[in-house]
Design an enzyme around this catalytic site. Sequence first.
Site, mmCIF file in Angstrom:
data_model
loop_
_atom_site.group_PDB
_atom_site.id
_atom_site.type_symbol
_atom_site.label_atom_id
_atom_site.label_comp_id
_atom_site.label_asym_id
_atom_site.label_seq_id
_atom_site.Cartn_x
_atom_site.Cartn_y
_atom_site.Cartn_z
ATOM 1 N N ASP A 20 0.855 -1.183 0.000
ATOM 2 C CA ASP A 20 0.000 0.000 0.000
ATOM 3 C C ASP A 20 0.899 1.243 0.000
ATOM 4 O OD1 ASP A 20 -1.845 1.983 0.481
ATOM 5 O OD2 ASP A 20 -2.194 1.412 2.580
ATOM 6 N N ASN A 22 -0.442 4.514 -0.444
ATOM 7 C CA ASN A 22 -1.131 5.757 -0.081
ATOM 8 C C ASN A 22 -1.883 5.670 1.248
ATOM 9 O OD1 ASN A 22 -3.135 4.097 -0.888
ATOM 10 N ND2 ASN A 22 -4.201 5.567 -2.197
ATOM 11 N N ASP A 24 -4.200 3.589 2.604
ATOM 12 C CA ASP A 24 -5.629 3.294 2.782
ATOM 13 C C ASP A 24 -5.877 1.820 3.125
ATOM 14 O OD1 ASP A 24 -5.078 2.089 0.405
ATOM 15 O OD2 ASP A 24 -6.618 3.125 -0.765
ATOM 16 N N ASP A 28 -1.601 -1.189 -3.964
ATOM 17 C CA ASP A 28 -1.872 -0.413 -5.171
ATOM 18 C C ASP A 28 -0.681 -0.422 -6.132
ATOM 19 O OD1 ASP A 28 -0.083 1.397 -3.959
ATOM 20 O OD2 ASP A 28 -1.747 2.236 -2.790
ATOM 21 N N ASP A 97 -4.164 -9.118 -16.026
ATOM 22 C CA ASP A 97 -5.139 -10.193 -15.918
ATOM 23 C C ASP A 97 -6.417 -9.722 -16.602
ATOM 24 O OD1 ASP A 97 -6.549 -12.434 -14.930
ATOM 25 O OD2 ASP A 97 -5.393 -12.399 -13.074
ATOM 26 N N ASP A 203 -8.128 -14.943 -17.922
ATOM 27 C CA ASP A 203 -8.848 -15.546 -16.799
ATOM 28 C C ASP A 203 -9.966 -16.470 -17.294
ATOM 29 O OD1 ASP A 203 -9.769 -15.557 -13.932
ATOM 30 O OD2 ASP A 203 -11.546 -14.678 -14.859
ATOM 31 N N GLU A 260 -5.730 -19.455 -18.475
ATOM 32 C CA GLU A 260 -6.158 -20.258 -17.327
ATOM 33 C C GLU A 260 -7.163 -21.303 -17.817
ATOM 34 O OE1 GLU A 260 -8.223 -20.047 -12.925
ATOM 35 O OE2 GLU A 260 -8.977 -18.811 -14.541
ATOM 36 N N HIS A 336 -3.356 -17.264 -6.584
ATOM 37 C CA HIS A 336 -4.268 -16.617 -5.642
ATOM 38 C C HIS A 336 -5.555 -17.408 -5.399
ATOM 39 C CE1 HIS A 336 -5.682 -15.843 -9.596
ATOM 40 N NE2 HIS A 336 -6.847 -15.443 -9.114
ATOM 41 N N ASP A 337 -5.742 -18.532 -6.078
ATOM 42 C CA ASP A 337 -6.953 -19.333 -5.888
ATOM 43 C C ASP A 337 -6.722 -20.581 -5.043
ATOM 44 O OD1 ASP A 337 -8.648 -17.712 -7.403
ATOM 45 O OD2 ASP A 337 -8.084 -18.685 -9.274
HETATM 46 C C1 GLC Z 1 -10.461 -17.289 -12.118
HETATM 47 C C2 GLC Z 1 -9.764 -16.467 -11.073
HETATM 48 C C3 GLC Z 1 -10.552 -16.526 -9.806
HETATM 49 C C4 GLC Z 1 -11.922 -15.938 -10.078
HETATM 50 C C5 GLC Z 1 -12.594 -16.654 -11.248
HETATM 51 C C6 GLC Z 1 -13.770 -15.880 -11.741
HETATM 52 O O1 GLC Z 1 -10.507 -18.630 -11.815
HETATM 53 O O2 GLC Z 1 -8.445 -16.902 -10.925
HETATM 54 O O3 GLC Z 1 -9.918 -15.836 -8.772
HETATM 55 O O4 GLC Z 1 -12.748 -16.048 -8.963
HETATM 56 O O5 GLC Z 1 -11.727 -16.779 -12.352
HETATM 57 O O6 GLC Z 1 -13.369 -14.758 -12.448
#
Ligand code: GLC
Length: 564
Positions: A20, A22, A24, A28, A97, A203, A260, A336-337
């Site tokens: 971060d 700034n 908040d 960012d 992304d 994505d 993906e 991140h999933d």
């Molecule tokens: C992809 C992303 C995930 C998101 C999903 C819907 O799998 O990696 O984080 O929830 O798409 O956009």
Amino acid sequence: MEAWWRNSIGYIIYPASFKDSNGDGYGDLGGIVEKLDYLRELGVDLLWICPIFKTPMHDSGYDVSDYYHVDPRFGTDEDLSKLLHEAHLRGIRVLLDLTMNHTSDLHPWFMKAKADINSKEAGYYIIKKGRWADGKLLPPNNWGSFFSTSAWERMPGTDDSFYLHVFSPAMPDTNWENPELRNEYFKIARHYVEMGVDGFRLDAISHLAKDPSYADSPLPAGKEGYVLDPDRFSNRPEILSYLREFREKGVDENTLLVGEFGGSLQPGEARLYSDRGRGPVNLVFNFDTVWNNGAYGSIDKRDDEIRTDVISLKNNFMRWYPNAATSDMPLYWCNHDHPRVLSQYGSVEYRSESAKMLFTTLLFLYGTPFIHYGDEIGMSNVTYSKIEDFLFDDANRDSLKELRAAGYDDETILRFWRRANRINARTPMQWNRHENAGFSHAKPWVKVNDNYREGVNVQEEMEDPYSILNYFQYAISFRKSATYNDIVNNGRLEIVDYNHPDVFAYLHRGSSTIMCISNFRPYQVYFTFNYELADIVLHNYDGVLLSNHVFTLRPFECYLLKIR
Ligand code: GLC
């Protein structure tokens, strides 16, 4: 000329949680700029930044309401230009992304579609008439969504129609059969390529086309009348032509496209997408190597039932390896999933040993590696003790309702989420031991993992020559050297002792031969070694226990060797 990404080291940034700038409480673009020197020092030269476009943040930015502007939480359009400029100055490339499978329901296209079902924009979505049964209006079919609901929601402003959303109702699916919709996305891609973006992570691309019959899934529906059957909307053949058109009209050959693709994609199909010179995308992510410990959907399991199946892990890497002859390949443990890999396949008791072991094992296999932010300091799953701490991800709200309705108590849900929830991989980056781990001066949007006070942070690891961070940096410098890069990209890879249940060992033969030997257990195991040792390149312990051709491997011990 060889594609540039074959020599890259990727790094995944979940921007809300990176830095971060700034005050908040929200990460960012300015924060990423501040840390570019850190990333360059680490040896990273390719960033995949999770979504930053305007969004109501229902699904952390994967619900886009305006593709042409940066969300104010992340900064401004100028900040993005600055980030690209500063990254390029340091030899770092940037992937954005891009979600094209759906928009936010607050995107102007969907707003127009709602206001007028005959508008051009209504044709950008998948809107179908419901079915009448016993005087009741039912959705067009029995499909369920990934987010624990029916995949259909009533289309406002109509008497009998529904729109499709394979994720949340707040994310209506786009209609890729419509050439005008496709053109909108090509235009968006061109806009960012012109701005200097080096590529896109596409994505949920495996869901772009749906079963055109829109017939019921043959799977038995639950009592609410729907069932999640991803086959109805995954990896359909039409996607190939959509992506070819995207490549032709949206981006040039030098732009990296990372797709993906969900779990059911097979290596043979993947080659259609990614074979060099033929396929429209460059790197295909499937998730075959992510859940090889039984943690996926493991709510009914005790912690001691979760165990890495090392043989299946080897299998899942190797079943994709033949593709490396004709396609470029990504290498990753998680994103991140998923939960943190240290908690999946490693161990917090052996944080340093297992983090180093996991990285070494991955790095010298094949393809372009991607580090999930924080893995380089050994970040692990959360230890949250309240359900509420997990509700920063809206998807968990829906899932909580479902799990409670199925009769699970909160303690069971908590244990399951601490093990397998995606929030584990989304907590603030741990920069130092000061307040909020140096991520922000304000209260972070999501709780920091407490272990930043126990040495799991960048600053302290920088000062420790034996830290995970320094090991990563050192290992990357080898991986990037011309010799090792060539072995990894063009050598011959073979698994050694395939059926060893605890050890993941492989040989990679190129201009010289390297061998990786990794113990995946928190206890001592043995490994027979019938080679002539030339050098130890990387090792996560002091002292070598090798006698009579047998290595004694301590918990998570790992070697990268040169073989004569
Ligand atoms: C992809 C992303 C995930 C998101 C999903 C819907 O799998 O990696 O984080 O929830 O798409 O956009």
